[in-house]
Scaffold this active site. Sequence first.
Site, mmCIF file in Angstrom:
data_model
loop_
_atom_site.group_PDB
_atom_site.id
_atom_site.type_symbol
_atom_site.label_atom_id
_atom_site.label_comp_id
_atom_site.label_asym_id
_atom_site.label_seq_id
_atom_site.Cartn_x
_atom_site.Cartn_y
_atom_site.Cartn_z
ATOM 1 N N HIS A 19 1.061 -1.729 0.565
ATOM 2 C CA HIS A 19 0.034 0.237 -0.057
ATOM 3 C C HIS A 19 1.386 1.096 0.269
ATOM 4 O O HIS A 19 0.245 2.422 -0.289
ATOM 5 C CB HIS A 19 -0.898 -0.003 1.133
ATOM 6 N N ASN A 63 -6.776 6.188 4.128
ATOM 7 C CA ASN A 63 -8.401 6.637 3.855
ATOM 8 C C ASN A 63 -8.949 8.144 3.833
ATOM 9 O O ASN A 63 -9.886 7.627 4.096
ATOM 10 C CB ASN A 63 -9.223 5.632 4.861
#
Length: 186
Positions: A19, A63
């Site tokens: 990620h 996020n």
Amino acid sequence: MTLIVGLGNPTDKYKHNRHNIGFMVIDKLVNDRNASNITKAPFKGVLFKSNNLLFLKPMTYMNLSGESVGAVDAYYKPDQIIVIHDELDVEFGKIRFKNGGSHGGHNGLKSIDAHVGADYDRLRLGIGRPAFKGEVTKHVLSDFSKEEKPCLENIIDKASEIVLDLAGSDIKSIQQQHASKQSYCI
């Protein structure tokens, strides 16, 4: 001015995760360009500048990346935003790029879309999809393996080259210049 954003998660815990491949590319660009740190508190990220290029690593966790991108966008009003991110739907070793479009379920992109809209260039770095849907979170938050490291270095080098070519350019011409179905895992 071009804002180049690498997506990832802060702290050493996530440093080598799939990620965080966007952060890895930003680190290389900042180092290669001897960019100056110009971080300011409202940016919620680490920001560097080199000539007409801004390099951002949001420190909001994936996020909430849009909070950081939105703050830098509002302050500097760049002509172009390029976001570098991991892509499950692209095989590891491959690089794709496009302008705009759907976030495809990527929460970092979803947050950016909410703060600055979806009309930005994207450099999608393949990390591959796990065999089972329930393993996606584990997959994106796992480190690259020892066997993947040589390929990862090739991807980071090529992504850095493509981003610098894309900065200030039209994505269609860059797509033609760098169009390739090949893998950078040699």
